[in-house]
Write a protein that holds these residues in place. Structure first.
Motif, PDB file in Angstrom:
ATOM      1  N   LYS A 204      12.360 -28.281  -6.818  1.00  0.00           N
ATOM      2  CA  LYS A 204      13.596 -27.540  -7.058  1.00  0.00           C
ATOM      3  C   LYS A 204      13.276 -26.164  -7.628  1.00  0.00           C
ATOM      4  CE  LYS A 204      18.086 -27.803  -9.360  1.00  0.00           C
ATOM      5  NZ  LYS A 204      18.965 -28.614 -10.236  1.00  0.00           N
ATOM      6  N   LEU A 205      12.318 -26.115  -8.556  1.00  0.00           N
ATOM      7  CA  LEU A 205      11.900 -24.829  -9.115  1.00  0.00           C
ATOM      8  C   LEU A 205      11.391 -23.905  -8.019  1.00  0.00           C
ATOM      9  CD1 LEU A 205      10.038 -25.682 -12.443  1.00  0.00           C
ATOM     10  CD2 LEU A 205      11.981 -24.137 -12.171  1.00  0.00           C
ATOM     11  N   GLU A 206      10.549 -24.453  -7.149  1.00  0.00           N
ATOM     12  CA  GLU A 206       9.976 -23.644  -6.063  1.00  0.00           C
ATOM     13  C   GLU A 206      11.048 -23.210  -5.072  1.00  0.00           C
ATOM     14  OE1 GLU A 206       5.790 -24.281  -4.644  1.00  0.00           O
ATOM     15  OE2 GLU A 206       6.206 -26.303  -5.380  1.00  0.00           O
ATOM     16  N   SER A 207      12.004 -24.096  -4.807  1.00  0.00           N
ATOM     17  CA  SER A 207      13.021 -23.789  -3.803  1.00  0.00           C
ATOM     18  C   SER A 207      13.932 -22.645  -4.244  1.00  0.00           C
ATOM     19  CB  SER A 207      13.869 -25.033  -3.511  1.00  0.00           C
ATOM     20  OG  SER A 207      14.700 -25.352  -4.623  1.00  0.00           O
ATOM     21  N   GLN A 208      14.025 -22.414  -5.552  1.00  0.00           N
ATOM     22  CA  GLN A 208      14.872 -21.349  -6.067  1.00  0.00           C
ATOM     23  C   GLN A 208      14.200 -19.978  -5.971  1.00  0.00           C
ATOM     24  OE1 GLN A 208      15.654 -22.921  -9.971  1.00  0.00           O
ATOM     25  NE2 GLN A 208      17.549 -23.916  -9.323  1.00  0.00           N
ATOM     26  N   LEU A 209      12.933 -19.988  -5.601  1.00  0.00           N
ATOM     27  CA  LEU A 209      12.220 -18.722  -5.444  1.00  0.00           C
ATOM     28  C   LEU A 209      12.512 -18.090  -4.085  1.00  0.00           C
ATOM     29  CD1 LEU A 209       8.719 -19.814  -6.775  1.00  0.00           C
ATOM     30  CD2 LEU A 209      10.251 -18.217  -7.903  1.00  0.00           C
ATOM     31  N   LYS A 210      12.528 -16.786  -4.073  1.00  0.00           N
ATOM     32  CA  LYS A 210      12.620 -16.089  -2.799  1.00  0.00           C
ATOM     33  C   LYS A 210      11.276 -16.161  -2.091  1.00  0.00           C
ATOM     34  CE  LYS A 210      16.061 -12.863  -4.616  1.00  0.00           C
ATOM     35  NZ  LYS A 210      16.354 -11.454  -4.948  1.00  0.00           N
ATOM     36  N   LYS A 211      11.271 -15.826  -0.819  1.00  0.00           N
ATOM     37  CA  LYS A 211      10.049 -15.919  -0.023  1.00  0.00           C
ATOM     38  C   LYS A 211       8.911 -15.125  -0.648  1.00  0.00           C
ATOM     39  CE  LYS A 211       8.255 -15.249   4.663  1.00  0.00           C
ATOM     40  NZ  LYS A 211       8.570 -14.812   6.054  1.00  0.00           N
ATOM     41  N   GLU A 212       9.195 -13.892  -1.068  1.00  0.00           N
ATOM     42  CA  GLU A 212       8.138 -13.067  -1.647  1.00  0.00           C
ATOM     43  C   GLU A 212       7.684 -13.612  -3.004  1.00  0.00           C
ATOM     44  OE1 GLU A 212      12.150 -10.950  -2.293  1.00  0.00           O
ATOM     45  OE2 GLU A 212      11.102 -12.089  -0.718  1.00  0.00           O
ATOM     46  N   GLU A 213       8.601 -14.265  -3.713  1.00  0.00           N
ATOM     47  CA  GLU A 213       8.238 -14.883  -4.994  1.00  0.00           C
ATOM     48  C   GLU A 213       7.339 -16.091  -4.793  1.00  0.00           C
ATOM     49  OE1 GLU A 213      12.048 -13.807  -7.851  1.00  0.00           O
ATOM     50  OE2 GLU A 213      12.182 -15.513  -6.477  1.00  0.00           O
ATOM     51  N   ARG A 214       7.622 -16.864  -3.731  1.00  0.00           N
ATOM     52  CA  ARG A 214       6.761 -18.013  -3.441  1.00  0.00           C
ATOM     53  C   ARG A 214       5.357 -17.548  -3.094  1.00  0.00           C
ATOM     54  NH1 ARG A 214      11.517 -20.164  -1.070  1.00  0.00           N
ATOM     55  NH2 ARG A 214      10.906 -19.505   1.022  1.00  0.00           N
ATOM     56  N   ALA A 215       5.260 -16.456  -2.348  1.00  0.00           N
ATOM     57  CA  ALA A 215       3.942 -15.899  -2.014  1.00  0.00           C
ATOM     58  C   ALA A 215       3.235 -15.443  -3.286  1.00  0.00           C
ATOM     59  CB  ALA A 215       4.093 -14.743  -1.036  1.00  0.00           C
ATOM     60  N   ARG A 216       3.996 -14.815  -4.189  1.00  0.00           N
ATOM     61  CA  ARG A 216       3.423 -14.360  -5.452  1.00  0.00           C
ATOM     62  C   ARG A 216       3.009 -15.556  -6.312  1.00  0.00           C
ATOM     63  NH1 ARG A 216       0.224 -11.466  -8.374  1.00  0.00           N
ATOM     64  NH2 ARG A 216       0.939 -11.068 -10.492  1.00  0.00           N
ATOM     65  N   LEU A 217       3.790 -16.642  -6.266  1.00  0.00           N
ATOM     66  CA  LEU A 217       3.460 -17.854  -7.019  1.00  0.00           C
ATOM     67  C   LEU A 217       2.129 -18.424  -6.557  1.00  0.00           C
ATOM     68  CD1 LEU A 217       4.407 -20.033  -9.084  1.00  0.00           C
ATOM     69  CD2 LEU A 217       5.405 -21.254  -7.133  1.00  0.00           C
TER      70      LEU A 217
END
Length: 362
Positions: A204-217
């Motif tokens: 759920k935490l990951e799903s709330q990230l935008k695409k660019e945020e997931r890449a940054r994560l």
């Protein structure tokens, strides 16, 4: 409950074996939004009480959730392994009960035949009747037959008694194992619920990230691993690690590296997906050396090796609770199944907290 009913119950139990979070707060993007009239307003009481999270804080929270899920997965896998052993024991006992019942029926038949023969001969076996003969030879033959008959009767009765006792023991053992199995299944169900809740919270935490945020994560994860690996290498840990793999180790490494790219699935042992200890246990099984299923049991039961003495094929156990394991493949690297949402991959051997090293084929 009489013995027959106990035995039937135990067999029925054996047959039954075949039918065996809190809401997450929003977090800030790396770049703050431009100021606006809405942003200039003071936050409400609820908003002020819930500070935003940075992406690094989110990464640490996700990592903590997956770590907890990993530890729980190890406990689940161990309980499942014990349940399989208990199931097998119940099946073995049920077969022993069936065999014992057949043997009792045969012994009772023999005892009944002896009793009927004695009744037909007026209460005396044929050997005893011959003893009354005037013929000396027949008399001697009769003595021998009487002794043989007595021994045979005593043997049948003794064996019948022992078999009945064994049958009663088998029935009691089957009932005890069934109770343990049911308790283990209840524990497994609760552990599974916790694992799913922790994984769901992380997703759920990951799903709330935008695409660019997931890449940054992902980049933050890699940077954290690189930092730990660099510190480990800088300590000189790799200086003396140059040993060659054993024949079994080479086979285990070949199997494990062939799984690269397959997804992590908790509780999985292949062939399409693996969890961390599912990968290492199956790799060594492919090398002809069965080892414990879970990372905690691998740490507890396999021979410990100094880090400086490790060679390809050895298993590196991670974290203080031994909740993760990877296989050393040489050159300071491991192959492992990291966590849900990731695939089997290569990583630095020092990219996580090392608890110790074990050698399956020592």
């Amino acid at each position: 409950m009489n013995r027959r009913h106990c035995a039937a119950a135990a067999i029925t139990l054996a047959c039954a074996l075949t039918v065996l979070t809190a809401p997450v707060q929003a977090f800030a993007a790396p770049e703050p939004p431009p100021p606006s009239a809405a942003a200039s307003r003071p936050p409400s009481g609820s908003e002020a009480a819930k500070p935003k999270k940075t992406l690094e804080e989110v990464r640490k929270e996700i990592d903590a959730l997956y770590r907890k899920a990993g530890a729980a997965t190890d406990a689940y896998n161990l309980a499942e392994e014990k349940a399989e052993k208990q199931s097998g024991e119940i099946v073995r006992l049920a077969r022993a009960i069936v065999t014992g019942q057949a043997k009792i029926a045969e012994l009772r038949s023999q005892a009944g035949a002896q009793a009927r023969e004695q009744y037909r001969s007026g209460g005396l076996p044929p050997g005893a009747q011959l003893m009354l003969s005037d013929d000396p030879q027949l008399f001697l033959d009769g003595v021998t037959r009487v002794r043989e008959g007595q021994q045979a009767a005593q043997g049948v009765l003794g064996e019948l008694t022992r078999t009945q006792q064994d049958l009663e023991t088998y029935t009691q053992d089957a009932s005890i194992n069934w109770e343990k199995l049911e308790a283990s299944r209840l524990k497994q169900a609760e552990t599974k619920r916790k694992i799913n809740a922790q994984i769901a919270a992380a997703k759920k935490l990951e799903s709330q990230l935008k695409k660019e945020e997931r890449a940054r994560l992902l980049k933050l994860e890699q940077e954290a691993e690189y930092k730990q690996q660099t510190a480990w290498l800088s300590s000189g840990a790799l200086k003396d690690i140059n040993r060659e793999a054993s024949a079994g180790g080479k086979k285990a490494v070949a199997f494990a590296t062939a799984q690269i790219g397959k997804p992590y699935v908790w509780g999985a042992e292949g062939p399409r997906s693996y969890d961390c200890s599912g990968l290492t246990s199956q790799a060594w099984a492919a090398a002809g050396r069965p080892i414990p299923r879970t990372s905690q049991e691998q740490w507890r039961l396999l021979p410990h090796i100094a880090v400086k003495d490790m060679r390809p094929g050895d298993l590196i156990i991670y974290h203080g609770d031994a909740s993760h394991v990877g296989m050393y493949i040489g050159d300071g690297a491991i192959v492992h199944a990291p966590r849900p949402g990731r695939n089997v991959t290569l990583a630095g051997a020092g990219s996580m907290q090392i608890l110790g090293v074990v050698r399956p084929d020592k």
